[in-house]
Design a protein around this motif. Structure first.
Motif, mmCIF file in Angstrom:
data_model
loop_
_atom_site.group_PDB
_atom_site.id
_atom_site.type_symbol
_atom_site.label_atom_id
_atom_site.label_comp_id
_atom_site.label_asym_id
_atom_site.label_seq_id
_atom_site.Cartn_x
_atom_site.Cartn_y
_atom_site.Cartn_z
ATOM 1 N N THR A 129 0.793 -1.229 0.000
ATOM 2 C CA THR A 129 0.000 0.000 0.000
ATOM 3 C C THR A 129 0.823 1.276 0.000
ATOM 4 O OG1 THR A 129 -0.164 0.029 2.427
ATOM 5 C CG2 THR A 129 -1.890 -1.149 1.209
ATOM 6 N N GLU A 130 2.111 1.179 0.305
ATOM 7 C CA GLU A 130 2.952 2.372 0.340
ATOM 8 C C GLU A 130 3.713 2.504 -0.971
ATOM 9 O OE1 GLU A 130 5.424 2.031 3.763
ATOM 10 O OE2 GLU A 130 3.762 2.193 5.186
ATOM 11 N N LEU A 139 0.968 -0.282 9.720
ATOM 12 C CA LEU A 139 -0.464 -0.231 9.473
ATOM 13 C C LEU A 139 -1.167 -0.473 10.799
ATOM 14 C CD1 LEU A 139 -0.813 -2.257 6.132
ATOM 15 C CD2 LEU A 139 -0.504 0.207 6.454
ATOM 16 N N SER A 140 -2.032 0.453 11.205
ATOM 17 C CA SER A 140 -2.641 0.362 12.527
ATOM 18 C C SER A 140 -4.050 -0.185 12.490
ATOM 19 C CB SER A 140 -2.663 1.746 13.198
ATOM 20 O OG SER A 140 -3.321 2.694 12.383
ATOM 21 N N THR A 158 3.004 6.398 8.111
ATOM 22 C CA THR A 158 3.096 7.491 7.142
ATOM 23 C C THR A 158 2.082 8.605 7.400
ATOM 24 O OG1 THR A 158 1.525 6.476 5.598
ATOM 25 C CG2 THR A 158 3.845 5.852 5.392
ATOM 26 N N GLY A 159 1.077 8.352 8.257
ATOM 27 C CA GLY A 159 0.049 9.368 8.498
ATOM 28 C C GLY A 159 -0.883 9.528 7.324
ATOM 29 N N SER A 160 -1.259 8.408 6.699
ATOM 30 C CA SER A 160 -2.132 8.481 5.536
ATOM 31 C C SER A 160 -3.276 7.485 5.672
ATOM 32 C CB SER A 160 -1.354 8.208 4.250
ATOM 33 O OG SER A 160 -0.737 6.945 4.296
ATOM 34 N N VAL A 175 -4.529 -0.170 -5.144
ATOM 35 C CA VAL A 175 -4.888 0.941 -4.264
ATOM 36 C C VAL A 175 -5.662 1.987 -5.059
ATOM 37 C CG1 VAL A 175 -3.949 2.880 -2.945
ATOM 38 C CG2 VAL A 175 -2.956 0.594 -2.682
ATOM 39 N N ALA A 176 -6.840 2.370 -4.525
ATOM 40 C CA ALA A 176 -7.685 3.353 -5.212
ATOM 41 C C ALA A 176 -7.341 4.769 -4.814
ATOM 42 C CB ALA A 176 -9.159 3.077 -4.922
#
Length: 411
Positions: A129-130, A139-140, A158-160, A175-176
């Motif tokens: 995903t990154e 990933l949380s 990453t804060g995304s 990934v969209a």
């Protein structure tokens, strides 16, 4: 969950509990334990096959499975069913598919096919995903939206916030969208944005993101057709700012669609927010602590859930090792604390309400157990059944109800 590989899980409390504390909790749990179901009784019908519980393990590189009989409230450990990093796990609501979010650099999500009869897993896919590896996995959270066609991903490192299409067979597409946040807070753990949770509002028009590092709930437009989140226009929805140092962690919508509950990790409090679905705006209404009276030391709230009928809200507190139950006003959605009890272990990282509403499972990460609580539908009160299964550093629990197990009398 949380941060970087060298940081303790979610770094809830500032230090890990002592070995003596963990052993004391395990001893207390063992002294009240009830016998677990050792095997499916001979002659049991297919409808008694039971549910499957899949549990992620923080830092252990495993996914564990448990067979659960919701009629009798008994659990059977199936042990490790996959050797894979598992920051968070999520079961597809209708397909025999499990999604597993890893901690490695790159933001990996693996897809597994579930064997309903045995609980075994078979890997059938993997995505990264990154686009630019962050240098640290984190990933949380991952979760499936109500339409079951989009995987929602919170990338703490990453804060995304990320969205990924889900096919009709449960497999993941490319990934969209990826929405990058900015911001920071006063805590040493808030040097930058750290996304912790992503939900889609009941209107399916907005995505709400709890960002631990930025002290914000970011509100994004959501396009159902493209599965995309996008940043709001300057004259569009407003982001909601929490008190500095709060550390927003979890969000839950009331079934009525006009109230949102927000759990803040660092201040261990819960906020009741009004939700304007027309404009995508959050407004503060109520603030309550989840800490016990006279609480001292580290504060750390962890998990949040609401009953299907919207009458009760549940939270876990890792500073006190407790579960807290609130009643929600039928017209206002405002909260009143009605119960506080031990989580049955140490560090209640997460918990999950069983789809039938009669049971609640607590992932006690530091004491290495998943504990079973009974839920009273009328009062919302919890009762520790004394039943538990050993799982190394459990961080979350997700359910799979095989079709054969769905029959008359199930709850």
């Amino acid at each position: 969950m949380n941060d970087f590989p060298h940081v303790p899980p979610d770094a809830g409390p500032s230090r890990r509990p002592s070995r003596r504390t963990v052993l004391a909790a395990l001893t207390a749990s063992a002294s009240t334990a009830v016998p677990l179901l050792g095997a499916t009784p001979a002659g049991a019908t297919a409808s008694r096959l039971g549910d499957l519980l899949y549990t992620g393990t923080w830092g252990q590189g495993q996914v564990h499975a448990v067979r659960f009989d919701p009629d009798r409230g008994t659990m059977t450990s199936l042990g490790s069913v996959a050797e894979v990093s598992s920051n968070w796990v999520a079961v597809h609501p209708t397909r025999p598919v499990l999604y597993v979010a890893g901690a490695e650099q790159g933001g990996f999500i693996r897809v597994f096919a579930i064997d309903d009869s045995s609980g075994a897993l078979r890997k059938v896919g993997e995505i990264e995903t990154e686009t630019v590896p962050s240098g640290s996995g984190g990933l949380s959270y991952i979760g499936v939206n109500a339409d079951a066609d989009t995987l929602l991903v919170a990338d703490f490192a990453t804060g995304s916030a990320v969205t990924v299409p889900i096919g009709t067979d449960g497999r993941l597409g490319a990934v969209a969208s990826r929405v990058q946040h900015t911001g920071s807070g006063p805590s040493p753990r808030q040097t930058g944005p750290h996304t912790h949770h992503v939900v889609i509002d009941p209107s399916r028009r907005f995505g709400l993101v709890a960002d631990f590092g930025a002290d914000r709930v970011f509100v994004h437009h959501y396009d159902r057709a493209t599965h995309r989140l996008s940043a709001a226009a300057p004259d569009g929805p407003n982001d909601y700012a929490t008190a500095p140092g709060s550390g927003p962690r979890r969000l839950a919508f009331h079934p009525g669609g006009r109230t949102v509950y927000l759990l803040n990790e660092l201040t261990a409090d819960i906020e009741v927010l009004r939700w304007d679905a027309g404009q995508g705006i959050l407004t503060a209404r109520q603030l309550l602590t989840t800490n016990a009276p006279g609480h001292t030391g580290a504060t750390s709230a962890a998990e949040l859930a609401i009953s299907r009928d919207g009458r009760h809200v549940y939270a876990s507190n890792r500073g006190d090792n407790t579960l807290v139950v609130f009643s929600a006003g039928p017209r206002t959605g405002l909260l009143t604390e009605v119960q506080r009890l031990s989580c049955g272990g140490v560090t209640p990282w997460s918990f999950s309400l069983h789809p039938g509403g009669r049971w609640l499972f607590v992932a006690n990460e530091a004491s290495g157990t998943v504990n079973l609580f009974r839920v009273d539908a009328g009062s919302g009160h919890l009762t520790d059944t004394g039943a538990s299964v050993a799982v190394p550093n459990p961080d979350c629990v997700s359910f799979r109800s095989p079709p054969a197990a769905a029959g008359p009398g199930r709850s």
